[in-house]
Design an enzyme around this catalytic site. Structure first.
Site, PDB file in Angstrom:
ATOM      1  N   HIS A 235      -7.989  10.820   3.149  1.00 39.72           N
ATOM      2  CA  HIS A 235      -7.706   9.790   2.143  1.00 39.72           C
ATOM      3  C   HIS A 235      -7.861  10.430   0.774  1.00 39.72           C
ATOM      4  O   HIS A 235      -8.830  11.148   0.532  1.00 39.72           O
ATOM      5  CB  HIS A 235      -8.676   8.616   2.300  1.00 39.72           C
ATOM      6  CG  HIS A 235      -8.208   7.388   1.592  1.00 39.72           C
ATOM      7  ND1 HIS A 235      -8.206   7.283   0.225  1.00 39.72           N
ATOM      8  CD2 HIS A 235      -7.696   6.226   2.057  1.00 39.72           C
ATOM      9  CE1 HIS A 235      -7.720   6.099  -0.114  1.00 39.72           C
ATOM     10  NE2 HIS A 235      -7.397   5.438   0.983  1.00 39.72           N
TER      11      HIS A 235
ATOM     12  N   ARG B 288      -0.265   9.227   1.855  1.00 40.28           N
ATOM     13  CA  ARG B 288      -1.597   9.812   1.681  1.00 40.28           C
ATOM     14  C   ARG B 288      -1.614  11.331   1.731  1.00 40.28           C
ATOM     15  O   ARG B 288      -2.323  11.974   0.967  1.00 40.28           O
ATOM     16  CB  ARG B 288      -2.509   9.314   2.793  1.00 40.28           C
ATOM     17  CG  ARG B 288      -2.911   7.922   2.572  1.00 40.28           C
ATOM     18  CD  ARG B 288      -3.810   7.437   3.644  1.00 40.28           C
ATOM     19  NE  ARG B 288      -4.119   6.061   3.301  1.00 40.28           N
ATOM     20  CZ  ARG B 288      -4.783   5.245   4.071  1.00 40.28           C
ATOM     21  NH1 ARG B 288      -5.208   5.652   5.244  1.00 40.28           N
ATOM     22  NH2 ARG B 288      -5.033   4.025   3.684  1.00 40.28           N
TER      23      ARG B 288
ATOM     24  N   ARG C  93      -0.462   8.623   9.656  1.00 40.64           N
ATOM     25  CA  ARG C  93      -0.580   7.168   9.819  1.00 40.64           C
ATOM     26  C   ARG C  93      -0.184   6.436   8.544  1.00 40.64           C
ATOM     27  O   ARG C  93      -0.636   6.779   7.446  1.00 40.64           O
ATOM     28  CB  ARG C  93      -2.034   6.836  10.161  1.00 40.64           C
ATOM     29  CG  ARG C  93      -2.343   5.364  10.233  1.00 40.64           C
ATOM     30  CD  ARG C  93      -3.828   5.159  10.453  1.00 40.64           C
ATOM     31  NE  ARG C  93      -4.601   5.554   9.295  1.00 40.64           N
ATOM     32  CZ  ARG C  93      -5.383   4.725   8.597  1.00 40.64           C
ATOM     33  NH1 ARG C  93      -5.500   3.470   8.947  1.00 40.64           N
ATOM     34  NH2 ARG C  93      -6.066   5.162   7.561  1.00 40.64           N
TER      35      ARG C  93
ATOM     36  N   GLU D  40       0.843  -1.200   0.000  1.00 40.08           N
ATOM     37  CA  GLU D  40       0.000   0.000   0.000  1.00 40.08           C
ATOM     38  C   GLU D  40       0.877   1.248   0.000  1.00 40.08           C
ATOM     39  O   GLU D  40       2.106   1.151   0.122  1.00 40.08           O
ATOM     40  CB  GLU D  40      -0.930  -0.007   1.219  1.00 40.08           C
ATOM     41  CG  GLU D  40      -1.966  -1.112   1.154  1.00 40.08           C
ATOM     42  CD  GLU D  40      -3.100  -0.935   2.141  1.00 40.08           C
ATOM     43  OE1 GLU D  40      -2.940  -0.185   3.114  1.00 40.08           O
ATOM     44  OE2 GLU D  40      -4.153  -1.558   1.927  1.00 40.08           O
TER      45      GLU D  40
ATOM     46  N   HIS E 134     -10.555  10.991   6.877  1.00 41.34           N
ATOM     47  CA  HIS E 134     -10.567   9.532   6.923  1.00 41.34           C
ATOM     48  C   HIS E 134     -10.171   8.970   8.284  1.00 41.34           C
ATOM     49  O   HIS E 134     -10.681   7.942   8.709  1.00 41.34           O
ATOM     50  CB  HIS E 134      -9.592   9.034   5.852  1.00 41.34           C
ATOM     51  CG  HIS E 134      -9.545   7.555   5.697  1.00 41.34           C
ATOM     52  ND1 HIS E 134     -10.664   6.807   5.433  1.00 41.34           N
ATOM     53  CD2 HIS E 134      -8.505   6.677   5.764  1.00 41.34           C
ATOM     54  CE1 HIS E 134     -10.320   5.529   5.341  1.00 41.34           C
ATOM     55  NE2 HIS E 134      -9.023   5.425   5.552  1.00 41.34           N
TER      56      HIS E 134
HETATM   57  C1  LIG Z   1     -13.767   3.276   4.694  1.00 34.81           C
HETATM   58  C2  LIG Z   1     -12.632   2.981   5.624  1.00 34.81           C
HETATM   59  C3  LIG Z   1     -11.655   2.079   5.261  1.00 34.81           C
HETATM   60  C4  LIG Z   1     -10.593   1.794   6.134  1.00 34.81           C
HETATM   61  N1  LIG Z   1      -9.674   0.851   5.771  1.00 34.81           N
HETATM   62  C5  LIG Z   1      -8.698   0.505   6.649  1.00 34.81           C
HETATM   63  C6  LIG Z   1      -7.790  -0.546   6.349  1.00 34.81           C
HETATM   64  O1  LIG Z   1      -7.876  -1.175   5.313  1.00 34.81           O
HETATM   65  N2  LIG Z   1      -6.828  -0.841   7.270  1.00 34.81           N
HETATM   66  C7  LIG Z   1      -6.700  -0.171   8.456  1.00 34.81           C
HETATM   67  O2  LIG Z   1      -5.804  -0.486   9.256  1.00 34.81           O
HETATM   68  N3  LIG Z   1      -7.566   0.822   8.765  1.00 34.81           N
HETATM   69  C8  LIG Z   1      -8.558   1.163   7.901  1.00 34.81           C
HETATM   70  N4  LIG Z   1      -9.437   2.161   8.225  1.00 34.81           N
HETATM   71  C9  LIG Z   1      -9.335   2.773   9.553  1.00 34.81           C
HETATM   72  C10 LIG Z   1      -9.865   1.801  10.591  1.00 34.81           C
HETATM   73  O3  LIG Z   1     -10.928   1.069  10.048  1.00 34.81           O
HETATM   74  C11 LIG Z   1     -10.353   2.527  11.835  1.00 34.81           C
HETATM   75  O4  LIG Z   1      -9.368   3.378  12.308  1.00 34.81           O
HETATM   76  C12 LIG Z   1     -10.673   1.549  12.939  1.00 34.81           C
HETATM   77  O5  LIG Z   1     -11.518   0.553  12.463  1.00 34.81           O
HETATM   78  C13 LIG Z   1     -11.299   2.266  14.116  1.00 34.81           C
HETATM   79  O6  LIG Z   1     -11.812   1.301  14.983  1.00 34.81           O
HETATM   80  P1  LIG Z   1     -12.419   1.716  16.382  1.00 34.81           P
HETATM   81  O7  LIG Z   1     -12.940   0.481  16.998  1.00 34.81           O
HETATM   82  O8  LIG Z   1     -11.435   2.515  17.123  1.00 34.81           O
HETATM   83  O9  LIG Z   1     -13.615   2.717  16.002  1.00 34.81           O
HETATM   84  P2  LIG Z   1     -14.938   2.449  15.147  1.00 34.81           P
HETATM   85  O10 LIG Z   1     -14.832   1.246  14.323  1.00 34.81           O
HETATM   86  O11 LIG Z   1     -15.273   3.728  14.474  1.00 34.81           O
HETATM   87  O12 LIG Z   1     -16.032   2.183  16.264  1.00 34.81           O
HETATM   88  C14 LIG Z   1     -16.467   3.211  17.121  1.00 34.81           C
HETATM   89  C15 LIG Z   1     -17.619   2.682  17.947  1.00 34.81           C
HETATM   90  O13 LIG Z   1     -17.962   3.641  18.933  1.00 34.81           O
HETATM   91  C16 LIG Z   1     -19.361   3.859  18.933  1.00 34.81           C
HETATM   92  N5  LIG Z   1     -19.600   5.234  19.386  1.00 34.81           N
HETATM   93  C17 LIG Z   1     -19.112   6.382  18.860  1.00 34.81           C
HETATM   94  N6  LIG Z   1     -19.561   7.440  19.562  1.00 34.81           N
HETATM   95  C18 LIG Z   1     -20.347   6.944  20.552  1.00 34.81           C
HETATM   96  C19 LIG Z   1     -21.116   7.541  21.585  1.00 34.81           C
HETATM   97  N7  LIG Z   1     -21.162   8.869  21.747  1.00 34.81           N
HETATM   98  N8  LIG Z   1     -21.828   6.736  22.413  1.00 34.81           N
HETATM   99  C20 LIG Z   1     -21.798   5.382  22.263  1.00 34.81           C
HETATM  100  N9  LIG Z   1     -21.083   4.768  21.290  1.00 34.81           N
HETATM  101  C21 LIG Z   1     -20.369   5.537  20.449  1.00 34.81           C
HETATM  102  C22 LIG Z   1     -19.780   3.626  17.485  1.00 34.81           C
HETATM  103  O14 LIG Z   1     -21.165   3.328  17.420  1.00 34.81           O
HETATM  104  C23 LIG Z   1     -18.892   2.429  17.148  1.00 34.81           C
HETATM  105  O15 LIG Z   1     -19.496   1.255  17.625  1.00 34.81           O
HETATM  106  C24 LIG Z   1     -10.503   2.459   7.377  1.00 34.81           C
HETATM  107  C25 LIG Z   1     -11.488   3.384   7.740  1.00 34.81           C
HETATM  108  C26 LIG Z   1     -12.549   3.640   6.883  1.00 34.81           C
HETATM  109  C27 LIG Z   1     -13.604   4.621   7.301  1.00 34.81           C
END
Ligand SMILES: Cc1cc2nc3c(=O)[nH]c(=O)nc-3n(C[C@H](O)[C@H](O)[C@H](O)COP(=O)(O)OP(=O)(O)OC[C@H]3O[C@@H](n4cnc5c(N)ncnc54)[C@H](O)[C@@H]3O)c2cc1C
Length: 567
Positions: free
Chosen positions: A240, A286, A377, A126, A342
């Site tokens: 992104h 990026r 990142r 990547e 992103h």
């Molecule tokens: C389209 C896309 C593609 C990506 N591709 C990649 C990839 O290929 N490889 C990689 O390493 N990273 C990738 N990323 C980044 C990566 O996916 C994210 O950084 C990572 O998944 C974040 O995970 P998380 O569990 O911290 O947060 P999230 O997955 O965003 O989860 C947050 C959680 O908190 C909850 N929440 C938020 N606010 C509140 C609130 N006030 N009260 C209660 N609950 C709340 C939400 O409902 C959710 O359940 C990508 C991101 C996107 C958007």
């Protein structure tokens, strides 16, 4: 504790607090992995405002960084090169040393990684990578991880999930986090726990062009600060370069792995846009690609992704193929792309294992700022961080148990429940959210300057004051709008304070990079009472609390280094 399925919306004992060993807020990869691990040690309540399949995690496409033992130095070097001299060496080394444990956990979950005929993982290259080091499941790693995690969690008897519940407050008693206050459909409830884990994701959904939507508004970031946690480097938001340029949020992502497989960014006339801009061309980091596309866009030159060089697009990138098909684009012709917010690199200042400056509060995943990503990142490092950090957090928090909530804490929780207004909306007003998103995109987006940032700050403070006109003053702190505006304002405050360009933070008025790499720390507001609110109008202004710029290698006087953050 009764078994329940993730996504379940089960009954709550309203009026009385729910008590568990561990409270996990957020059901993305960070929250799910942590809940799963903690469930082996005690009772867990997992609360999120949306189901696991509505998260950044479930939408991840490209893959997860998977350096082999002999590639750790090269991976460290790529991470450092992207990170603009702010990558924390200790964190980097610790995380890379635990890659085998993270992958053992993923194998145990049954994540269906792509494999070569000899059984080894297929890995792709990547942007920013010297060589192919990213493990994948076609182009839907997020879906594969979410399915594997939720299936396993459904069999975890100690984990109870409560979905569609919004975090209103982190509760603090005698200087430690003791749980949190939530609301579901306007009805408040409290979960008390020995330790609280915040995995509420980032705030990239606060921009008009974003690969996120309402799951990523960053309320958790503001609420952690308000409760007493220090925030770090909020100004670093990664854009992104190649989201599909179509109207509604979230803008679909066209993964970087496409360019790793030959796709090229071109203009209307088919001329490659990145040639001569960066030695890595289409695979430049990026920030460089996003800025080029943004600046070229200002000059009236639109960007397109030419997918024709990608062999077997439909088989190799089924998610991308479906996205294009659904949106009515023909992959045989270049498709319009735009940079989009992103990933929030900054967040709640956290140690390697997620400890924050507030005792008994951990911050995990995109909500946390551990220093692994520095100022920019490296692609696919975020999922790697999540699976290493959740293992470390679980080991750390279960090593020395915090005391369970005492009678006084429970009594106070009941009092809080009686005081919180009922019937408030669960989501921010759409007009306000639109306004904030436009403001951040136009005035605090890919390339910034002081005048624009100050205008954004003033407008956000005006919006905040206007909230009081909508509801009674004591209800303001419980509006989702208040936390959303709060996070946006803290982000702008940090961006204004960094008078240099570094990593993803580009200042037109300060184009140079300082010789001394420094972090931006936002200290929490003074808390006159221990339940987290009580300032003049019931809610701290984002202008409160100190802001310090500190050397990357040092810590301010009297401030502990992350390794000494309290449990
Ligand atoms: C389209 C896309 C593609 C990506 N591709 C990649 C990839 O290929 N490889 C990689 O390493 N990273 C990738 N990323 C980044 C990566 O996916 C994210 O950084 C990572 O998944 C974040 O995970 P998380 O569990 O911290 O947060 P999230 O997955 O965003 O989860 C947050 C959680 O908190 C909850 N929440 C938020 N606010 C509140 C609130 N006030 N009260 C209660 N609950 C709340 C939400 O409902 C959710 O359940 C990508 C991101 C996107 C958007």
């Amino acid at each position: 504790m009764a078994m329940s399925l993730p996504g379940e919306t089960g009954q709550l004992p309203f009026g009385d607090p729910l008590v568990a060993d561990y409270l996990v807020v957020g059901a993305g990869a960070a929250g799910l992995a942590t809940a799963l691990c903690l469930g082996k040690y005690g009772s867990v309540v997992l609360v999120s405002k949306g189901p696991p399949w509505v998260s950044a995690s479930s939408r991840a496409q490209g893959g997860i960084a998977c350096p082999l033992p002999e590639e750790l130095d090269e991976h460290a070097e790529d991470t450092r090169r992207a990170g603009g001299a702010l990558v924390d060496e200790g964190v980097l080394r610790t995380y890379l040393s635990r890659v085998p444990d993270a992958f053992a956990f993923l194998e145990e979950l049954g994540v269906p990684f792509e494999r070569a005929p000899n059984g080894s993982l297929v890995r792709v290259r990547e942007g920013g990578y010297a060589h192919a080091r990213v493990a994948r499941t076609a182009d839907h790693i997020g879906r594969s991880l979410t399915v594997a995690l939720t299936r396993t969690l459904a069999r975890a008897p100690a984990v109870r999930s409560l979905t569609y519940a919004r975090l209103l407050r982190i509760l603090v008693h005698e200087g430690s986090a003791v749980g949190a206050l939530f609301a579901r459909r306007g009805i408040p409830f409290v979960v008390l726990a020995r330790t609280t884990f915040l995995a509420t994701g980032g705030f990239a959904g606060l921009f008009a062009r974003s690969t996120h939507a309402a799951h990523a508004l960053g309320e958790g970031t503001f609420l952690a600060w308000e409760a007493g946690a220090v925030l770090r480097d909020l100004e670093f938001v990664q854009f992104h370069p190649t989201a599909l340029a179509r109207g509604r949020l979230p803008l679909p992502l066209l993964t970087e792995a496409l360019r790793g497989s030959g796709a090229r960014i071109v203009d209307e006339a088919g001329v490659p846009l990145l040639e001569g801009i960066h030695p890595l061309g289409d695979l430049a980091p990026r920030d460089a690609v996003a800025r080029t596309l943004y600046e070229e866009g200002l000059r009236g030159r639109s960007a397109f992704l030419d997918l024709r060089p990608v062999a077997n697009l439909r088989q190799s990138f089924p998610t991308v193929w479906h996205i294009l098909h659904r949106a009515g684009f023909d992959p045989e012709r270049p498709v319009p792309v735009t940079p989009a917010a992103h990933y929030a690199i900054g967040g709640i200042f956290a140690s390697t294992e997620g400890r924050t400056t507030l005792p008994r509060l951990y911050a995990l995943g995109e909500a946390a700022s551990t220093g692994f990503h520095g100022a920019n990142r490296l692609a696919s490092n975020s999922l790697l961080e999540i699976f290493v950090q959740s293992l470390l957090a679980c080991e750390d928090a279960t090593r020395a148990e915090a005391p369970p909530p005492g009678a006084e804490t429970i009594r106070r929780a009941r009092k809080v429940l009686a005081r919180v207004p009922r019937g408030l909306p669960d989501v921010p007003k759409s007009a306000l959210l639109r306004r904030v998103r436009e403001l951040l995109w136009r005035r605090a987006g890919i390339v910034r300057d002081g005048a624009e940032l100050r205008a954004a700050r003033d407008e956000l403070l005006r919006l905040r004051r206007k909230l009081a006109a909508r509801v009674s003053p004591e209800a303001v702190p419980f509006l989702p709008d208040a936390a959303v505006v709060g996070t946006a304002a803290l982000f702008v405050r940090s961006a204004l304070a960094r008078e240099e360009s570094r990593g993803v933070h580009a200042r037109r008025d300060f184009p140079r990079t300082d010789e001394r790499p420094r972090h931006t720390l936002l200290f929490p507001p003074a808390r006159p009472e221990t339940w987290g609110w009580g300032t003049a109008d019931g809610f701290p202004s984002p202008e409160e609390g100190d802001l310090l710029r500190v050397d990357a290698k040092g810590t301010p006087n009297g401030f502990p280094s992350p390794s000494a953050f309290p449990r």
